[in-house]
Design a protein around this motif. Sequence first.
Motif, PDB file in Angstrom:
ATOM      1  N   ALA A  45      -2.319   0.366   9.610  1.00 13.38           N
ATOM      2  CA  ALA A  45      -1.708   0.283   8.293  1.00 13.38           C
ATOM      3  C   ALA A  45      -0.899  -1.002   8.206  1.00 13.38           C
ATOM      4  N   LYS A  46      -1.544  -2.074   7.809  1.00 14.01           N
ATOM      5  CA  LYS A  46      -0.865  -3.365   7.792  1.00 14.01           C
ATOM      6  C   LYS A  46      -0.059  -3.567   6.508  1.00 14.01           C
ATOM      7  N   TYR A  47      -0.605  -3.176   5.374  1.00 12.07           N
ATOM      8  CA  TYR A  47       0.064  -3.422   4.101  1.00 12.07           C
ATOM      9  C   TYR A  47       0.529  -2.119   3.466  1.00 12.07           C
ATOM     10  N   GLU A  48       1.646  -2.198   2.743  1.00 16.00           N
ATOM     11  CA  GLU A  48       2.204  -1.044   2.060  1.00 16.00           C
ATOM     12  C   GLU A  48       2.347  -1.381   0.579  1.00 16.00           C
ATOM     13  N   CYS A  49       1.906  -0.461  -0.265  1.00 11.39           N
ATOM     14  CA  CYS A  49       2.006  -0.653  -1.706  1.00 11.39           C
ATOM     15  C   CYS A  49       3.479  -0.567  -2.118  1.00 11.39           C
ATOM     16  N   PRO A  50       3.997  -1.535  -2.849  1.00 15.16           N
ATOM     17  CA  PRO A  50       5.404  -1.484  -3.240  1.00 15.16           C
ATOM     18  C   PRO A  50       5.703  -0.410  -4.288  1.00 15.16           C
ATOM     19  N   LEU A  51       4.677   0.091  -4.968  1.00 14.78           N
ATOM     20  CA  LEU A  51       4.889   1.073  -6.027  1.00 14.78           C
ATOM     21  C   LEU A  51       4.892   2.504  -5.512  1.00 14.78           C
ATOM     22  N   CYS A  52       3.916   2.856  -4.683  1.00 10.48           N
ATOM     23  CA  CYS A  52       3.799   4.250  -4.246  1.00 10.48           C
ATOM     24  C   CYS A  52       3.935   4.417  -2.733  1.00 10.48           C
ATOM     25  N   LYS A  53       4.133   3.352  -1.989  1.00  9.59           N
ATOM     26  CA  LYS A  53       4.365   3.358  -0.538  1.00  9.59           C
ATOM     27  C   LYS A  53       3.175   3.846   0.279  1.00  9.59           C
ATOM     28  N   ILE A  54       1.967   3.801  -0.289  1.00 11.20           N
ATOM     29  CA  ILE A  54       0.783   4.156   0.488  1.00 11.20           C
ATOM     30  C   ILE A  54       0.370   2.929   1.297  1.00 11.20           C
ATOM     31  N   ASP A  67      -6.146  -1.200  -8.080  1.00  9.97           N
ATOM     32  CA  ASP A  67      -6.969  -1.122  -9.296  1.00  9.97           C
ATOM     33  C   ASP A  67      -7.225   0.324  -9.706  1.00  9.97           C
ATOM     34  N   ALA A  68      -7.345   1.226  -8.723  1.00 11.31           N
ATOM     35  CA  ALA A  68      -7.620   2.622  -9.034  1.00 11.31           C
ATOM     36  C   ALA A  68      -6.369   3.388  -9.454  1.00 11.31           C
ATOM     37  N   ARG A  69      -5.244   3.129  -8.789  1.00 12.06           N
ATOM     38  CA  ARG A  69      -4.034   3.928  -9.017  1.00 12.06           C
ATOM     39  C   ARG A  69      -3.030   3.303  -9.976  1.00 12.06           C
ATOM     40  N   HIS A  70      -3.027   1.982 -10.069  1.00 13.53           N
ATOM     41  CA  HIS A  70      -2.054   1.301 -10.937  1.00 13.53           C
ATOM     42  C   HIS A  70      -2.777   0.285 -11.839  1.00 13.53           C
ATOM     43  N   PRO A  71      -3.675   0.745 -12.713  1.00 11.40           N
ATOM     44  CA  PRO A  71      -4.492  -0.207 -13.479  1.00 11.40           C
ATOM     45  C   PRO A  71      -3.712  -1.008 -14.524  1.00 11.40           C
ATOM     46  N   LYS A  72      -2.581  -0.495 -14.975  1.00  7.57           N
ATOM     47  CA  LYS A  72      -1.839  -1.191 -16.031  1.00  7.57           C
ATOM     48  C   LYS A  72      -0.949  -2.306 -15.496  1.00  7.57           C
ATOM     49  N   ILE A  73      -0.682  -2.282 -14.204  1.00 10.99           N
ATOM     50  CA  ILE A  73       0.183  -3.286 -13.590  1.00 10.99           C
ATOM     51  C   ILE A  73      -0.709  -4.321 -12.910  1.00 10.99           C
ATOM     52  N   PRO A  74      -0.476  -5.623 -13.140  1.00 14.54           N
ATOM     53  CA  PRO A  74      -1.316  -6.631 -12.483  1.00 14.54           C
ATOM     54  C   PRO A  74      -1.069  -6.671 -10.966  1.00 14.54           C
ATOM     55  N   PHE A  75      -2.137  -6.919 -10.218  1.00 18.03           N
ATOM     56  CA  PHE A  75      -2.050  -6.960  -8.757  1.00 18.03           C
ATOM     57  C   PHE A  75      -1.424  -8.274  -8.320  1.00 18.03           C
ATOM     58  N   ASP A  76      -0.352  -8.196  -7.538  1.00 13.95           N
ATOM     59  CA  ASP A  76       0.323  -9.382  -7.008  1.00 13.95           C
ATOM     60  C   ASP A  76       0.387  -9.254  -5.495  1.00 13.95           C
ATOM     61  N   GLU A  77      -0.350 -10.104  -4.815  1.00 14.05           N
ATOM     62  CA  GLU A  77      -0.434 -10.046  -3.359  1.00 14.05           C
ATOM     63  C   GLU A  77       0.900 -10.351  -2.675  1.00 14.05           C
ATOM     64  N   SER A  78       1.749 -11.124  -3.297  1.00 17.22           N
ATOM     65  CA  SER A  78       3.019 -11.513  -2.678  1.00 17.22           C
ATOM     66  C   SER A  78       4.028 -10.361  -2.627  1.00 17.22           C
ATOM     67  N   LYS A  79       3.830  -9.321  -3.444  1.00 21.83           N
ATOM     68  CA  LYS A  79       4.766  -8.191  -3.459  1.00 21.83           C
ATOM     69  C   LYS A  79       4.463  -7.133  -2.398  1.00 21.83           C
ATOM     70  N   LEU A  80       3.326  -7.237  -1.726  1.00 23.15           N
ATOM     71  CA  LEU A  80       2.953  -6.253  -0.714  1.00 23.15           C
ATOM     72  C   LEU A  80       3.857  -6.372   0.506  1.00 23.15           C
ATOM     73  N   ASN A  81       4.176  -5.226   1.110  1.00 24.21           N
ATOM     74  CA  ASN A  81       4.980  -5.204   2.325  1.00 24.21           C
ATOM     75  C   ASN A  81       4.056  -5.296   3.532  1.00 24.21           C
ATOM     76  N   ASN A  82       4.258  -6.310   4.386  1.00 22.53           N
ATOM     77  CA  ASN A  82       3.466  -6.475   5.594  1.00 22.53           C
ATOM     78  C   ASN A  82       4.164  -5.728   6.722  1.00 22.53           C
ATOM     79  N   LEU A  83       3.604  -4.581   7.132  1.00 19.56           N
ATOM     80  CA  LEU A  83       4.230  -3.747   8.154  1.00 19.56           C
ATOM     81  C   LEU A  83       4.127  -4.364   9.543  1.00 19.56           C
ATOM     82  N   HIS A  84       3.129  -5.184   9.786  1.00 24.19           N
ATOM     83  CA  HIS A  84       2.997  -5.814  11.100  1.00 24.19           C
ATOM     84  C   HIS A  84       4.078  -6.870  11.312  1.00 24.19           C
TER      85      HIS A  84
END
Length: 104
Positions: A45-54, A67-84
């Motif tokens: 589990a390298k990346y964590e969604c900032p919205l739902c923590k999956i 795209d499946a769970r948060h279609p109304k919010i644009p995807f921003d790669e810089s906001k992802l949490n890198n767990l590694h």
Amino acid sequence: MTGKAKPKKHTAKEIAAKVDAATTNRGGGKAGRADRSGIEKGGHAKYECPLCKITAPDIKSMQIHHDARHPKIPFDESKLNNLHATCAAESSKPRPGIRGSLKK
């Protein structure tokens, strides 16, 4: 007399498949839970969604999730949490989810 096309004994392929299934870590159980959550050392589990923590193992999987769970919010790669980056890996612990025999 035996039946048609019924082997009398187990084949070597069948026995090898059973041994492989019994001795290979498939990522289940407590070790798999720790691996999937990314708490101990990141695991798969390298990346964590900032919205739902999956968690997800890579950017592509996270984008599919987003795209499946948060279609109304644009995807921003810089906001992802890198767990590694936040968890330091311990080399003394066995790595869950890696194929290998448990037999010594």
